[in-house]
Design an enzyme around this catalytic site. Structure first.
Site, mmCIF file in Angstrom:
data_model
loop_
_atom_site.group_PDB
_atom_site.id
_atom_site.type_symbol
_atom_site.label_atom_id
_atom_site.label_comp_id
_atom_site.label_asym_id
_atom_site.label_seq_id
_atom_site.Cartn_x
_atom_site.Cartn_y
_atom_site.Cartn_z
ATOM 1 N N HIS A 184 0.836 -1.207 0.000
ATOM 2 C CA HIS A 184 0.000 0.000 0.000
ATOM 3 C C HIS A 184 0.875 1.263 0.000
ATOM 4 O O HIS A 184 0.600 2.220 -0.728
ATOM 5 C CB HIS A 184 -0.913 -0.007 1.231
ATOM 6 C CG HIS A 184 -1.754 1.214 1.359
ATOM 7 N ND1 HIS A 184 -2.946 1.368 0.683
ATOM 8 C CD2 HIS A 184 -1.577 2.361 2.063
ATOM 9 C CE1 HIS A 184 -3.458 2.546 0.975
ATOM 10 N NE2 HIS A 184 -2.655 3.159 1.811
ATOM 11 N N CYS A 482 0.976 -3.340 -18.217
ATOM 12 C CA CYS A 482 0.055 -2.464 -17.485
ATOM 13 C C CYS A 482 0.090 -2.709 -15.979
ATOM 14 O O CYS A 482 -0.722 -2.160 -15.242
ATOM 15 C CB CYS A 482 -1.368 -2.609 -18.006
ATOM 16 S SG CYS A 482 -2.103 -4.233 -17.738
#
Length: 559
Positions: A184, A482
């Site tokens: 995160h 991606c």
């Protein structure tokens, strides 16, 4: 001078005094309460409600993805099951503090055992429990310090509630002792362009007030730097800031080889910023935002409106839209809410859409209608394709709706190894490095205990990417990246050397990647990529790339 090594995020460099995140509150003692169960229950209820409202307020201020995370935490705080567990302990005569600590810990163990999305939420439980206990004790919850001057934040890791409202005018850099390149904290650093190093275990010994240099490009924290080192770091920071403000150009290598730099987007509202930061199009548009907050699938009209808004922002540009990627960490009640022992290996992605084909067909209808109403170059791809037959199925269905360019995501080893056959049917492939790394290393990307395995620099992952790059070259088909790997400037060079023809990333990463590509030719990129493939682990692959890149860049500057 001491060097502390970790994984750098981006190319930034910063310096300043350390401010450490406060340590977690000590666990409450298991001792009888001096209050009645009703009094303890009232205390806990008030504390939980206050914490939930605070999290919601933080989310409202932060907006975007942070808002969703914090709202989920607020719901978690007031979960009826947790309330029952706390109540059971209070009625047994425990204090509110211990009841919260023990109930949340028990619930955390259950979520951890489930893994996947729920396993990731387990870490958020710790943060909620700490906030509730702090409220009960009448003390400040552990969180980001505020020394009233700019500082380098050092922490074990950062909870979403802490990262959501970081004051970027004061936080010069982030250093965490845990976490990996997809944690995160790392994702936040990329999104906000914060200088960061994660997984720097020895940073636990840093003390408040000592001056450090945080060099993300090298993955090094330097303690007690000399005046000369500080001046060099400032010079690099100034040069990087100057480069970021330079006129934006299309992505290319030093020899002029074009490498389109595209944006990963999760909502049409983010398109304007991406364009402003130089995105040449969209390499991954996640359509889940339309589905995740609903009890039922959105209508064709609702979808068409969102897709039209996105495509209008990129006239004449390539926009790659991924059809719904549900399952695993994104279960949907109207698609695949059945319990699965291992959802990451279950009914997800294209598998789930085939089981509910009406949803896929409605999505393709909306995309085709939006395409007809705009001037963008629409490409559509399917997630989690693992077989040639799945590729043939999706491309056939997409063509029924007039989709001109239909492709697949390569996220599992089987599709990488069969890329030559898959690209016989698909018009393009896009490699999702996050999931490809997860499935190659058999390490849940959301599970902190195996975060060290979730590193796209691992040679096994890079070799699979090479297979897809080769197949694309042989078939004359584009191969994009991606996943988060494309946002790592040096790894971006490696990916091009392995055959990637475009790179898609968080828009804030575009400037660093653009600048790094311009330092190397295509031959350089291939040499650097070959150096990584000779390594045996992620750390040595990264080091080999740095050495090879320095050598080739020096050669270029001497010519």
């Amino acid at each position: 001078m001491t060097e502390i090594r970790g994984v750098g995020i981006g190319l930034g460099v910063a310096q300043g005094p350390v401010a450490r995140m406060a340590e977690p509150l000590p666990a409450p003692l298991d001792e009888p309460s001096a209050l009645t169960p009703d009094e303890e229950t009232a205390r806990v209820t008030d504390a939980v409600a206050a914490v939930a409202r605070e999290l919601e307020e933080r989310g409202a201020q932060a907006g975007g993805a942070a808002r969703d995370v914090l709202e989920a935490q607020a719901m978690m705080a007031e979960d009826p099951t947790l309330a029952d567990e706390v109540g059971t302990r209070v009625r047994a005569g425990k204090t509110g503090e211990f009841a919260v600590h023990d109930a949340f810990a028990s619930f955390r163990e259950q979520l951890t055992a489930l893994g996947g999305y729920l396993g990731e939420r387990a870490a958020d439980l710790d943060d909620v429990a700490q906030r509730v206990i702090a409220r009960l004790r009448g003390v400040a919850a552990p969180g980001v310090p505020d020394p009233e001057h700019p500082f380098v934040l050092v922490a074990k890791d950062l909870a979403p509630a802490d990262t959501a409202l970081l004051d970027l005018d004061k936080v010069l850099a982030l250093v965490t002792t845990e976490g990996g390149p997809t944690s995160h904290t790392a994702i936040l650093a990329r999104e906000k362009s914060i200088v960061a190093i994660v997984g720097a275990g020895a940073a636990k010994d840093l003390v408040d007030g000592e001056t450090v240099i945080v060099d993300a490009a090298k993955g090094v924290v330097t303690t007690d730097p000399t005046d000369e080192e500080r001046a060099q770091a400032q010079h690099r920071a100034d040069a990087r800031a100057s480069a970021a403000s330079a006129p934006i150009t299309d992505g290319a290598l030093a020899d002029g080889t074009a490498v389109p730099l595209l944006a990963n987007l999760g909502n049409p509202a983010a398109a304007a910023e991406a364009v402003a930061l130089g995105a040449e199009g969209v390499g991954l548009f996640r359509t889940e935002f339309l589905f995740l907050s609903s009890a039922q699938a959105p209508t064709v009209e609702q979808q068409r409106e969102a897709y039209t808004q996105l495509l209008q922002a990129f006239p004449g540009k390539k926009v790659v839209v991924r059809v719904l990627d549900a399952g695993a960490d994104k279960p949907l009640p109207f698609l695949n809410d059945a319990h699965e022992e291992n959802p990451a290996l279950g009914l997800r992605g294209l598998r789930a859409l085939r089981a509910s084909e009406d949803i896929l067909r409605e999505q393709l209808t909306a995309l085709a209608e939006a395409d007809a109403a705009t001037d963008a170059d629409l490409w559509v791809m399917a997630p989690m394709v693992s077989t040639v037959e799945e590729t043939e199925y999706f491309t056939a269905v997409a063509r029924e709706y007039g989709v001109k360019t239909a492709g697949v995501m390569v996220e599992v080893p089987s599709s990488a190894l069969l890329a030559d056959h898959i690209l016989a049917s698909a018009d393009f492939a896009s490699i999702g490095t996050n999931d490809l790394t997860q499935y190659t290393l058999a390490a849940d990307r959301l599970l902190g205990s195996v975060a060290s395995f979730q590193d796209p620099w691992h040679p096994a992952v890079l070799r699979l990417i090479r297979e897809v790059g080769r197949a694309g070259a042989e078939r004359g088909k584009p191969v994009g990246i991606c996943g988060e790997a494309a946002a790592d400037p040096l790894l971006a060079v490696v990916l091009v050397g392995l055959g990637a023809t475009s790179l898609s990333m968080a828009p804030t990463a575009l400037a660093d990647v653009r600048a790094t590509l311009l330092e190397h030719t295509l031959d350089d990129a291939r040499v650097i990529a070959d150096a990584t493939l000779a390594a045996t682990d992620a750390a040595t692959a990264r080091a080999a790339a740095m050495t090879a890149a320095a050598r080739t860049h020096q050669k270029e500057t001497q010519q």
